[in-house]
Design an enzyme around this catalytic site. Structure first.
Site, mmCIF file in Angstrom:
data_model
loop_
_atom_site.group_PDB
_atom_site.id
_atom_site.type_symbol
_atom_site.label_atom_id
_atom_site.label_comp_id
_atom_site.label_asym_id
_atom_site.label_seq_id
_atom_site.Cartn_x
_atom_site.Cartn_y
_atom_site.Cartn_z
ATOM 1 N N ARG A 39 0.880 -1.183 0.000
ATOM 2 C CA ARG A 39 0.000 0.000 0.000
ATOM 3 C C ARG A 39 0.908 1.221 0.000
ATOM 4 N NH1 ARG A 39 -5.524 1.001 3.299
ATOM 5 N NH2 ARG A 39 -6.162 -0.337 1.580
ATOM 6 N N GLN B 45 -9.746 -4.228 -4.256
ATOM 7 C CA GLN B 45 -11.089 -3.874 -3.781
ATOM 8 C C GLN B 45 -12.148 -4.264 -4.817
ATOM 9 O OE1 GLN B 45 -12.066 -2.126 -0.765
ATOM 10 N NE2 GLN B 45 -14.094 -2.710 -1.508
ATOM 11 N N ARG C 230 -13.758 -9.203 0.800
ATOM 12 C CA ARG C 230 -12.329 -8.913 0.673
ATOM 13 C C ARG C 230 -11.524 -10.162 1.047
ATOM 14 N NH1 ARG C 230 -10.368 -3.760 0.726
ATOM 15 N NH2 ARG C 230 -8.502 -4.878 0.076
HETATM 16 N N1 CP Z 1 -11.452 -0.658 1.720
HETATM 17 C C1 CP Z 1 -10.214 -0.693 2.224
HETATM 18 O O1 CP Z 1 -9.208 -0.864 1.508
HETATM 19 O O2 CP Z 1 -10.148 -0.570 3.575
HETATM 20 P P1 CP Z 1 -8.836 -0.435 4.454
HETATM 21 O O3 CP Z 1 -8.239 0.917 4.189
HETATM 22 O O4 CP Z 1 -9.318 -0.597 5.858
HETATM 23 O O5 CP Z 1 -7.872 -1.514 4.062
HETATM 24 N N1 NVA Z 2 -9.989 6.548 -1.652
HETATM 25 C C1 NVA Z 2 -9.682 6.035 -0.336
HETATM 26 C C2 NVA Z 2 -9.916 4.558 -0.269
HETATM 27 C C3 NVA Z 2 -9.739 3.947 1.099
HETATM 28 C C4 NVA Z 2 -9.907 2.455 1.095
HETATM 29 C C5 NVA Z 2 -8.244 6.382 0.026
HETATM 30 O O1 NVA Z 2 -7.367 6.292 -0.837
HETATM 31 O O2 NVA Z 2 -8.012 6.748 1.178
#
Ligand code: CP
Ligand code: NVA
Length: 305
Positions: free
Chosen positions: A100, A130, A290
């Site tokens: 991430r 997602q 998920r």
């Molecule tokens: N939807 C999603 O990616 O949630 P998190 O940020 O909790 O991983």
């Molecule tokens: N658009 C949001 C998604 C979180 C899962 C972000 O990037 O924070």
């Protein structure tokens, strides 16, 4: 063979097949899978996470492997070690990496230098994993994907970009309504439009949320302030209030419409409690999926290794 999942487009050939595998794995939740036995997933998270982290960790554990949660601040990455050296070192020790990242360029750099699969666990450009959960949830609710009408209301962000691609690949007609200036970038819209015409669906970008919601089978929203954009809160919250998914907006949608949100959600901002906690909301099925979709993806990638 190494296969990276950096974009929804990296699942172009087997997106629906992965949903099929996820449905199967959902029915056999605790069954180990031989290709995963003793394999290790390293997860580097530059930003917070609940669902992505826990689903990957539980998925890996349930199929017989292990996972490591790595915070860059506790790694030498935080002290200036390069992404490329990190990729090379991890490739010698683990079997797959989920990352991430703030920047997609870093995601690509990690993938370029790793000899093992790299999965995009969200960056500034997309949130591909997602999408498997979202479209699996739609499939469970409607029994098909092709021909569904999906409306996304809110910010033209990473989730919107991935929704454009995933809709185009599955024959779902997508409408995206954002305030002016917050539309998804041209590159995503034109690529999605090109794919949609090949797979027989449509892509529309609008600024009118009510018009966009008309007749929708699914209404989707996401946070207005993505991680890393906290300094835009004031201006965005004022501008986006017209794009709130509330009862009035849902009344435009079809009688069978469901409400989706990747979560985390902010009640009374992008969605009202009546909608997200109401009968049309499928957000917790979406969150659970998920787990099953992450599992399918890991099984698929590890079986190639
Ligand atoms: N939807 C999603 O990616 O949630 P998190 O940020 O909790 O991983
Ligand atoms: N658009 C949001 C998604 C979180 C899962 C972000 O990037 O924070």
């Amino acid at each position: 063979m190494k296969r990276d999942i950096l974009s929804v487009l990296d699942m172009k050939e087997d997106f629906e097949d992965l949903i099929g595998l996820s449905l199967k794995l959902k029915r056999s939740r605790y069954e180990e899978v031989s290709s995963a036995k003793n394999r290790v997933l390293a997860m580097i998270f530059e930003k917070p996470s609940t669902r992505t982290r826990v689903s990957f960790e539980s998925a890996m554990r349930q199929i017989g492997g292990h996972s490591l949660y790595l915070n860059p601040n506790d790694m030498q990455l935080g002290r200036g070690e390069t992404i490329s050296d990190t990729a090379k070192v991890l490739s010698r020790m683990v079997d797959v990496i989920a990352y991430r990242a703030f920047e997609h360029t870093k995601m690509m750099e990690l993938a370029r230098n790793a000899t093992i699969p790299v999965i995009n666990a969200l960056d500034d450009s997309e949130h591909p994993v997602q999408m498997l959960a979202d479209f699996m949830t739609l499939y469970e609710k409607f029994g098909n994907l092709k021909g569904l009408n999906l409306t996304y209301v809110g910010d033209g962000n990473n989730v919107a970009n991935s929704l454009l691609y995933a809709s185009a690949l599955t024959g779902v007609n997508i409408r995206v309504a954002t305030p002016e200036g917050y539309e998804p970038k041209k590159e995503y819209v034109s690529k999605a439009t090109e794919l949609a015409s090949r797979y027989g669906s449509s892509v529309e970008i609008l600024n009118d949320p009510l018009k966009a919601a008309k007749g929708a089978d699914a209404v989707y929203t996401d946070v207005w302030i993505s991680m890393g954009e906290e300094n835009q809160r004031q201006e965005k919250e004022k501008l986006f209030i017209k794009y709130q998914v509330n009862e009035k907006l849902m009344a435009q949608a079809s009688d069978r419409a469901v409400f989706l949100h990747c979560l985390p959600a902010h009640r009374n901002l992008e969605v009202t409690p009546g909608v997200i906690d109401g009968v049309r909301s499928v957000v917790f099925d979406e969150a659970e999926n998920r787990l099953h979709t992450e599992k399918a993806l890991l099984v698929r990638l590890l079986s190639l290794q």
